[in-house]
Design an enzyme around this catalytic site. Structure first.
Site, PDB file in Angstrom:
ATOM      1  N   GLY A 127       0.832  -1.212   0.000  1.00  0.00           N
ATOM      2  CA  GLY A 127       0.000   0.000   0.000  1.00  0.00           C
ATOM      3  C   GLY A 127       0.858   1.250   0.000  1.00  0.00           C
ATOM      4  O   GLY A 127       1.003   1.905   1.043  1.00  0.00           O
ATOM      5  N   SER A 129       1.219   3.543  -3.350  1.00  0.00           N
ATOM      6  CA  SER A 129       0.738   4.590  -4.269  1.00  0.00           C
ATOM      7  C   SER A 129      -0.631   5.117  -3.855  1.00  0.00           C
ATOM      8  O   SER A 129      -1.469   4.381  -3.322  1.00  0.00           O
ATOM      9  CB  SER A 129       0.620   4.023  -5.687  1.00  0.00           C
ATOM     10  OG  SER A 129       1.842   3.483  -6.086  1.00  0.00           O
ATOM     11  N   SER A 161      -2.067  -4.054  -5.971  1.00  0.00           N
ATOM     12  CA  SER A 161      -2.136  -5.379  -6.607  1.00  0.00           C
ATOM     13  C   SER A 161      -2.514  -6.431  -5.579  1.00  0.00           C
ATOM     14  O   SER A 161      -1.922  -6.496  -4.496  1.00  0.00           O
ATOM     15  CB  SER A 161      -0.781  -5.749  -7.206  1.00  0.00           C
ATOM     16  OG  SER A 161      -0.348  -4.789  -8.114  1.00  0.00           O
ATOM     17  N   GLU A 244      13.007  -3.584  -4.953  1.00  0.00           N
ATOM     18  CA  GLU A 244      11.929  -3.744  -5.939  1.00  0.00           C
ATOM     19  C   GLU A 244      12.462  -3.488  -7.349  1.00  0.00           C
ATOM     20  O   GLU A 244      12.176  -4.244  -8.275  1.00  0.00           O
ATOM     21  CB  GLU A 244      10.776  -2.787  -5.628  1.00  0.00           C
ATOM     22  CG  GLU A 244       9.580  -2.998  -6.556  1.00  0.00           C
ATOM     23  CD  GLU A 244       8.352  -2.181  -6.174  1.00  0.00           C
ATOM     24  OE1 GLU A 244       8.508  -1.116  -5.556  1.00  0.00           O
ATOM     25  OE2 GLU A 244       7.242  -2.619  -6.515  1.00  0.00           O
ATOM     26  N   THR A 384       8.465   4.147 -12.739  1.00  0.00           N
ATOM     27  CA  THR A 384       8.389   4.223 -14.209  1.00  0.00           C
ATOM     28  C   THR A 384       9.795   4.276 -14.837  1.00  0.00           C
ATOM     29  O   THR A 384      10.769   4.649 -14.185  1.00  0.00           O
ATOM     30  CB  THR A 384       7.611   5.482 -14.670  1.00  0.00           C
ATOM     31  OG1 THR A 384       8.396   6.640 -14.372  1.00  0.00           O
ATOM     32  CG2 THR A 384       6.253   5.583 -13.992  1.00  0.00           C
ATOM     33  N   GLU A 386      10.873   6.386 -16.938  1.00  0.00           N
ATOM     34  CA  GLU A 386      11.401   7.760 -16.952  1.00  0.00           C
ATOM     35  C   GLU A 386      12.069   8.068 -15.612  1.00  0.00           C
ATOM     36  O   GLU A 386      13.172   8.632 -15.570  1.00  0.00           O
ATOM     37  CB  GLU A 386      10.263   8.774 -17.205  1.00  0.00           C
ATOM     38  CG  GLU A 386       9.654   8.731 -18.591  1.00  0.00           C
ATOM     39  CD  GLU A 386       8.643   7.595 -18.780  1.00  0.00           C
ATOM     40  OE1 GLU A 386       8.305   6.905 -17.785  1.00  0.00           O
ATOM     41  OE2 GLU A 386       8.193   7.382 -19.920  1.00  0.00           O
TER      42      GLU A 386
HETATM   43  C1  LIG Z   1      -0.080  -2.891 -12.957  1.00  0.00           C
HETATM   44  C2  LIG Z   1       0.315  -2.003 -11.817  1.00  0.00           C
HETATM   45  C3  LIG Z   1       0.491  -2.558 -10.560  1.00  0.00           C
HETATM   46  C4  LIG Z   1       0.814  -1.740  -9.479  1.00  0.00           C
HETATM   47  N1  LIG Z   1       0.878  -2.293  -8.235  1.00  0.00           N
HETATM   48  C5  LIG Z   1       1.080  -1.477  -7.167  1.00  0.00           C
HETATM   49  C6  LIG Z   1       1.029  -2.004  -5.838  1.00  0.00           C
HETATM   50  O1  LIG Z   1       0.805  -3.205  -5.624  1.00  0.00           O
HETATM   51  N2  LIG Z   1       1.189  -1.142  -4.809  1.00  0.00           N
HETATM   52  C7  LIG Z   1       1.449   0.184  -4.988  1.00  0.00           C
HETATM   53  O2  LIG Z   1       1.615   0.891  -4.017  1.00  0.00           O
HETATM   54  N3  LIG Z   1       1.499   0.723  -6.232  1.00  0.00           N
HETATM   55  C8  LIG Z   1       1.325  -0.077  -7.313  1.00  0.00           C
HETATM   56  N4  LIG Z   1       1.341   0.457  -8.589  1.00  0.00           N
HETATM   57  C9  LIG Z   1       1.526   1.898  -8.751  1.00  0.00           C
HETATM   58  C10 LIG Z   1       2.855   2.304  -9.375  1.00  0.00           C
HETATM   59  O3  LIG Z   1       3.898   2.199  -8.445  1.00  0.00           O
HETATM   60  C11 LIG Z   1       2.687   3.737  -9.914  1.00  0.00           C
HETATM   61  O4  LIG Z   1       1.749   3.665 -10.974  1.00  0.00           O
HETATM   62  C12 LIG Z   1       3.988   4.317 -10.417  1.00  0.00           C
HETATM   63  O5  LIG Z   1       4.856   4.572  -9.358  1.00  0.00           O
HETATM   64  C13 LIG Z   1       3.751   5.622 -11.217  1.00  0.00           C
HETATM   65  O6  LIG Z   1       2.990   6.504 -10.484  1.00  0.00           O
HETATM   66  P1  LIG Z   1       1.680   7.197 -11.105  1.00  0.00           P
HETATM   67  O7  LIG Z   1       0.834   6.123 -11.706  1.00  0.00           O
HETATM   68  O8  LIG Z   1       1.082   8.042 -10.050  1.00  0.00           O
HETATM   69  O9  LIG Z   1       2.216   8.094 -12.302  1.00  0.00           O
HETATM   70  P2  LIG Z   1       2.883   9.532 -12.177  1.00  0.00           P
HETATM   71  O10 LIG Z   1       3.908   9.517 -11.101  1.00  0.00           O
HETATM   72  O11 LIG Z   1       1.809  10.561 -12.089  1.00  0.00           O
HETATM   73  O12 LIG Z   1       3.621   9.657 -13.567  1.00  0.00           O
HETATM   74  C14 LIG Z   1       2.952  10.071 -14.762  1.00  0.00           C
HETATM   75  C15 LIG Z   1       3.995  10.215 -15.870  1.00  0.00           C
HETATM   76  O13 LIG Z   1       4.961  11.235 -15.501  1.00  0.00           O
HETATM   77  C16 LIG Z   1       6.280  10.696 -15.559  1.00  0.00           C
HETATM   78  N5  LIG Z   1       7.100  11.246 -14.466  1.00  0.00           N
HETATM   79  C17 LIG Z   1       6.733  11.399 -13.180  1.00  0.00           C
HETATM   80  N6  LIG Z   1       7.767  11.892 -12.462  1.00  0.00           N
HETATM   81  C18 LIG Z   1       8.802  12.035 -13.319  1.00  0.00           C
HETATM   82  C19 LIG Z   1      10.160  12.472 -13.177  1.00  0.00           C
HETATM   83  N7  LIG Z   1      10.641  12.863 -11.993  1.00  0.00           N
HETATM   84  N8  LIG Z   1      10.952  12.451 -14.283  1.00  0.00           N
HETATM   85  C20 LIG Z   1      10.488  12.053 -15.480  1.00  0.00           C
HETATM   86  N9  LIG Z   1       9.191  11.628 -15.675  1.00  0.00           N
HETATM   87  C21 LIG Z   1       8.379  11.618 -14.611  1.00  0.00           C
HETATM   88  C22 LIG Z   1       6.105   9.196 -15.365  1.00  0.00           C
HETATM   89  O14 LIG Z   1       7.198   8.476 -15.908  1.00  0.00           O
HETATM   90  C23 LIG Z   1       4.811   8.925 -16.103  1.00  0.00           C
HETATM   91  O15 LIG Z   1       5.059   8.779 -17.463  1.00  0.00           O
HETATM   92  C24 LIG Z   1       1.031  -0.347  -9.682  1.00  0.00           C
HETATM   93  C25 LIG Z   1       0.892   0.207 -10.960  1.00  0.00           C
HETATM   94  C26 LIG Z   1       0.526  -0.613 -12.022  1.00  0.00           C
HETATM   95  C27 LIG Z   1       0.350   0.038 -13.370  1.00  0.00           C
END
Ligand SMILES: Cc1cc2nc3c(=O)[nH]c(=O)nc-3n(C[C@H](O)[C@H](O)[C@H](O)COP(=O)(O)OP(=O)(O)OC[C@H]3O[C@@H](n4cnc5c(N)ncnc54)[C@H](O)[C@@H]3O)c2cc1C
Length: 399
Positions: A127, A129, A161, A244, A384, A386
């Site tokens: 837990g 994000s 997840s 991770e 991600t 990036e």
């Molecule tokens: C299938 C799946 C399973 C997941 N499972 C879990 C889980 O079990 N537990 C959990 O806690 N989370 C989980 N997540 C969440 C995951 O960790 C986040 O989706 C991830 O960290 C990206 O955060 P966000 O989705 O808020 O995107 P954002 O952080 O909002 O990013 C949006 C875009 O901006 C870009 N960006 C953001 N910051 C920067 C930077 N500093 N430099 C360059 N580019 C940047 C990103 O690369 C992306 O393209 C899961 C996600 C997915 C898709």
């Protein structure tokens, strides 16, 4: 890092292979694995078998209840399990939480949780994000306020997840909103049965249910369930995230894909010959196999540096995450392409949280389009690409 053949490792491989052959129940062998982990019932059965053998935690040191295996032994174990088609272990418990408990938890906390992880009695989810706090995790807003011996937790997590089939969650919460954002975070262990927790499904592009929103509404968590001191959550998180990134390449998965791709290309015909006999196909396959081998070597390097908090170790973990997940996408896309017309058909995965009839695993095309769709997310979860590239640039600057 020594990559030379080693007779001792051959003996170890033979021992693992014999154990898996003799102990993997026939009805579990080769069962499709969910996006990240096997069906709960399968995973638990296999975990108990491993525990009875003393192999419950291949990634942990002896003193922590693990096997104490070397990096190469772990890789051999993974390879043999993938080749035999065993269920997975619970990666959240074994690769993410376990090392945290071993490094930061009190003796009471270890006694309360480690035996259950080893025996597969307690599955975990992560837990971290929140809506608006993914890459910028330190901005998280789920708050935990002290009320005597309890924290009262309110807020929302997202993308959790397997929250719907987990027993406990490791949770980041804000315990102090007045200090620098990183300094006000704490790490809690929470029983998913605690009143006030609601889990809502998110159906992903592969048409399956792995993901959830998790809501906390006045959830009372004993202060004794906090790992480390109040405000230590960010230090623990950095430790966990580095593990991770390093494990996100999912080498066993890449190997499973290659086995599947070979099977598929042997069964699939291109004119009068099997697809695999086509030189252009064989060349692409060989390239991918070479790239997976390169990832395997990098996994060994990263694992050899695992106690090392140097810039090199951090950069390698991130490089591995980017390389491994890009390969997951390329191989799964290639499988869909190899299936020709059939590749366009997406079936629900034969996972307990998906709808649809289970087709036999022998049908190697089964669920591959779903797999390809799901893998679009691999360059997002666990940090991600990036963001990883940003880390790599920063770390290389320090070398
Ligand atoms: C299938 C799946 C399973 C997941 N499972 C879990 C889980 O079990 N537990 C959990 O806690 N989370 C989980 N997540 C969440 C995951 O960790 C986040 O989706 C991830 O960290 C990206 O955060 P966000 O989705 O808020 O995107 P954002 O952080 O909002 O990013 C949006 C875009 O901006 C870009 N960006 C953001 N910051 C920067 C930077 N500093 N430099 C360059 N580019 C940047 C990103 O690369 C992306 O393209 C899961 C996600 C997915 C898709």
């Amino acid at each position: 890092m020594d990559f030379q053949p080693d007779a001792g490792l051959d003996v170890f491989r033979a021992e693992v292979r014999a154990f898996v052959r003799e102990n993997l129940p026939a009805d579990l062998a080769g069962k499709p694995v969910g996006s990240v982990r096997s069906m709960r019932a399968d995973l638990v059965r296999w975990q108990k078998i491993l525990n009875a053998k003393g192999w419950a935690a291949p990634y942990w040191a002896n003193q922590d209840g693990g096997t104490g295996w070397s990096v190469l032994q772990r890789l051999i174990f993974d390879e043999e399990c993938v080749a035999a088609g065993t269920p997975t272990q619970d990666g959240f418990a074994h690769k993410l939480l376990g090392p945290v408990l071993n490094a930061f938890a009190s003796d009471e906390q270890k006694a309360a949780h480690i035996p259950h992880i080893l025996n597969g009695d307690r599955l975990w989810c992560q837990g971290f994000s929140e809506p608006g706090s993914g890459s910028d995790l330190a901005s998280l807003r789920t708050r935990a306020e002290r009320d005597g011996d309890f924290y009262v937790v309110n807020g929302q997590k997202i993308w959790t997840s397997y929250a719907h089939e987990s027993d406990w969650i490791f949770l980041l919460v804000r315990t102090d909103a007045e200090v620098k954002k990183q300094a006000g975070i704490s790490f809690l262990l929470v029983d998913m049965k605690t009143p006030g927790i609601t889990v809502r499904p998110i159906r992903s592009i592969d048409d399956c249910h792995h993901l959830n929103e998790t809501f906390f509404d006045n959830v009372r968590v004993p202060v004794a369930n906090r790992v480390g001191s109040e405000g230590d959550g960010w230090t623990i998180t950095k430790f966990l995230l580095n593990n991770e990134h390093a494990s996100a390449a999912e080498l066993p998965l890449l190997r499973r894909y290659l086995i599947q791709l070979r099977k598929l290309a042997t069964a699939q015909r291109a004119g009068r010959e099997p697809l695999i006999a086509r030189p252009e196909f064989a060349l692409r396959l060989a390239r991918l196999e070479a790239e997976v081998t390169a990832v395997a070597m990098m996994v060994k390097r990263v694992a050899a540096l695992e106690q090392d908090h140097s810039a090199e170790a951090h950069a390698l973990g991130s490089i591995l995450k980017v390389r491994g997940t890009e390969l997951q996408q390329r191989i799964s896309e290639f499988m869909v392409e190899a299936l020709g017309d059939h590749g366009a058909v997406a079936y629900p995965e034969p996972h307990d949280t998906c709808d649809g009839d289970a087709l036999p695993f022998q049908d190697v095309g089964r669920g591959i389009a779903n797999e390809m769709f799901f893998r679009r997310a691999s360059t997002i979860y666990g940090g991600t690409s990036e963001v990883q590239r940003g880390i790599i640039a920063k770390m290389l600057f320090q070398l």
